[in-house]
Enzyme design. Structure first.
Site, mmCIF file in Angstrom:
data_model
loop_
_atom_site.group_PDB
_atom_site.id
_atom_site.type_symbol
_atom_site.label_atom_id
_atom_site.label_comp_id
_atom_site.label_asym_id
_atom_site.label_seq_id
_atom_site.Cartn_x
_atom_site.Cartn_y
_atom_site.Cartn_z
ATOM 1 C CB SER A 245 44.351 1.829 -19.079
ATOM 2 O OG SER A 245 43.717 2.793 -18.255
ATOM 3 C CG ASP A 566 42.085 7.700 -24.622
ATOM 4 O OD1 ASP A 566 41.666 8.457 -23.728
ATOM 5 O OD2 ASP A 566 42.815 6.720 -24.377
ATOM 6 C CG HIS A 619 40.991 4.586 -22.118
ATOM 7 N ND1 HIS A 619 42.288 5.024 -22.283
ATOM 8 C CD2 HIS A 619 40.989 3.872 -20.968
ATOM 9 C CE1 HIS A 619 43.027 4.595 -21.281
ATOM 10 N NE2 HIS A 619 42.275 3.897 -20.471
#
Length: 664
Positions: A245, A566, A619
């Site tokens: 991320s 995602d 994610h």
């Protein structure tokens, strides 16, 4: 059988009198009574959250009391035998630990603890304020917000408060009890021989700007020294770095910092990355930003929050919790400078204009995808393409569904940039918390809506208009454009280091860079907004959840246009740099570092017993995806991208990338 029924006991006059006396003692008698009654609502809220947490802990206790094999036995009885976890499977194949591994967590997934606080935080020294059970959030919410907020001028600590990142693997193995982040990957790596001597969690305070993590905590220096130590103590074997991320952007910043001369950089020299890093395996990387960050900074919303506000109007804004919740969250998160690193980069060139966007061909029809055949699910047919021509993802924010679909030649807009501002809203003295919207006035708010549509270029001006203090700090630490000439001296400044379109990769031709991310989940790409009723305390702008496409091919649902991704990062942001921007020898990748795209088609868990699933592309849940874990473990054990099979693509990332005209 009536004689078996218990007779109702007669009232006890003595007990009733005692209860009345107790009620008199606790009954507010002064003019502060209103305030006491207000906080009683908060107490009720805390009791409710405490009850939920108690139930959660009870279920965990019950789960842990079971024999270790029981959950697996039940699951296998329903679904059949489970496959071996990747670590077990690869251990049987003879794979062993080789390259030291470095984890770089993203935003919000790393734990933060208190080292110095104000009076309301008495007894919380070195207790987690972020992560873990979040106990202090519901026990003393205003105190928690106060300590999680940073200084609005400097973006650093507020006077008398020091909140610091938790260190070690425990910093981000679990976000909360039972909710894994890195724990599954750590456990599977351990199966082939890894332990803490060759695994390192590069924890940092994800709230502050990347360069300020070095200024305040020496976090970048710690990462440098730990990598050097791991390489030295493992016979010179280079590390495999696994950012997730926002950690992807943070490590991109690190690679420029470590090579740059002191005092701005780490002084490692131009060959530091070549000597110390085998591969960077980016998971769910928002290389070019995420539209969700715009909605978060603009109105503290995403799709889920917007829908909640629709079902319970005012619930998060009025005094239901004893304070205006969204306003407190907005003021807190707008002090977190790191969030500005994820504002979309590349402007209209990457994200599209009023009438064009590279990913406009995405088909949002509800289809059951089987196996890995998602490419066919996204092929255009005449009906879906005909509908999608009416809209453009390039319009990140539109005030009204009709405006979102209107051709640019018919748009009538008034420029907001020079509009007057003034504190001419109703009396704001009754507000729990000040936000910058209070200083905009009616004229300023109206000017925002009169501009009607915002693209990636103009959304930066919008944020400067509605949040000038935040963006002033952001401009000192981040940039969101495209470099004309990377040899220009200005690009040596750290504000450009986390933007892949304004910096170059290291001179490390033997290094590999992977972009690994989930696909097949509707992901927020653009928004339809509306003006909320005028109020002195409320946030004036809100996602219009009544805006829907009315067509099975429509990507507009609940005021949000979705694309492939995602659930958090669109494919366009996660995949473009490895698909085109860095592919081969380009001006952004002058040494020709090899890049690979590994996409993981999302498959939800078949039943509740599978938890968050082993094929998830979401994610965070992707960190438990067996295919991704296997790819990582193989590379850590010595494999290359070619050994994995090169690119694995399910989306249309290569097609969309070719539509983007960018000088390489």
């Amino acid at each position: 059988m009536s004689y078996l029924r218990r007779r109702k006991a007669p009232p006890n006059p003595v007990r009733n009198e005692e209860e009345k006396e107790k009620e008199k003692k606790v009954k507010p008698r002064s003019i502060k009574g209103e305030k006491i009654r207000k906080w009683s609502c908060m107490d009720g809220c805390c009791w409710f959250i405490g009850l939920i947490c108690s139930i959660w802990w009870f279920l965990l206790l019950l789960y842990n009391a079971m024999p270790a094999s029981f959950p697996q036995y039940v699951t296998e009885a329903i679904t059949g035998p489970l496959p071996d976890p990747p670590g077990v499977k690869l251990s049987k194949e003879g794979l062993t630990a080789k390259h030291p591994v470095v984890f770089v967590p993203g935003i919000v997934t790393g734990g933060l603890e208190l080292w110095e606080g104000r009076q309301c935080a008495e007894g919380l020294f070195r207790k987690r304020l972020w992560g873990g059970t979040f106990g202090e959030l519901y026990k003393r919410p205003l105190c928690w917000v106060e300590h999680m907020s940073l200084d609005n001028e400097t973006g650093l600590d507020r006077p008398g408060i020091r909140v610091r990142p938790v260190s070690g693997l425990v910093a981000a193995d679990y976000f909360a009890p039972g909710y894994f982040v890195w724990a599954v990957l750590i456990a599977n790596l351990a199966r082939i021989g890894y332990e803490e001597k060759n695994m390192y969690m590069a924890a940092y305070d994800w709230r502050i700007s990347f360069q300020n993590t070095e200024v305040r905590d020496r976090s970048l220096s710690r990462i440098k020294s730990n990598i050097e130590l791991m390489v030295a103590t493992n016979g010179g074997t280079k590390v495999v770095v696994i950012p997730h991320s926002m950690g992807v952007l943070y490590f991109l910043h690190f690679m420029k910092w470590v090579e740059a001369p002191t005092p701005m950089g780490g002084g490692g020299g131009s060959d530091w990355c070549a000597k110390h890093i085998k591969a960077v395996m980016n998971i769910g990387g928002p290389f070019l930003g995420v539209p969700k960050s715009v909605a978060g900074l603009f109105s503290i919303e995403a799709r889920d929050i917007a829908v909640a506000r629709t079902f319970a109007p005012g619930f998060l804004e009025k005094d239901v919790f004893g304070l205006q919740t969204l306003q407190h969250l907005m003021r807190m998160t707008r002090t977190w400078d790191s969030t500005m690193s994820m504002i979309p980069k590349g402007g209209n060139t990457i994200w599209g204009s009023l009438d064009w966007s590279p990913d406009v061909s995405h088909d949002c029809s509800v289809k059951k995808r089987k196996n890995n055949d998602t490419r066919n699910a996204f092929q255009n047919d005449k009906e879906s393409l005909g509908f999608m021509k009416k809209t453009s993802y390039g319009r990140l924010i539109s005030f009204g569904k009709d405006i979102a679909e209107l051709h640019s030649s018919k748009l009538e807009r008034l420029d907001f940039r020079g509009a007057p501002k003034g504190r001419n809203l109703a009396n704001t003295s009754n507000c729990d918390v000040w936000t910058e919207y209070h200083d905009m006035g009616v004229e300023g708010i109206k000017a925002v809506t009169d501009y009607k549509v915002y693209t990636a270029d103009s959304v930066l001006d919008l944020l400067h208009f509605v949040a000038p203090k935040m963006m002033k700090r952001g401009d000192a630490h981040f940039s969101h454009g495209i470099a004309d000439d990377l040899d220009d001296e200005k690009y040596k400044h750290y504000k450009y280091w986390s933007n892949p379109l304004e910096t170059t990769l290291p001179n490390a031709p033997d290094m590999e860079i992977y972009s690994m991310y989930g696909v097949g989940i509707p992901t927020e790409r653009a928004y339809v907004y509306k003006l909320t009723p005028q109020s002195e305390c409320h946030i004036p702008f809100q996602i219009d959840t009544s805006a829907n496409g009315g067509n099975e091919y429509s990507c507009l649902r609940d005021g949000v246009y979705s694309s492939d991704g995602d659930e958090t990062v669109p494919v366009l942001s996660a995949g473009f740099m490895c698909a085109k921007g860095w592919r081969g020898r380009t001006r952004f990748n002058p040494s020709g570092i090899r890049t690979f795209i590994r996409e993981y088609d999302h498959a939800p868990p078949a039943n509740l017993l599978e938890g968050r699933g082993t094929q998830s592309g979401a994610h965070v849940d992707i960190l438990g995806n067996f295919a991704l874990l296997e790819d990582i473990i193989r590379v850590a054990a010595g494999a290359s991208g070619e050994d994995l099979g090169g690119d694995r693509v399910h989306s249309e990332i290569f097609k969309w990338s070719e539509k983007i005209i960018l000088d390489l």
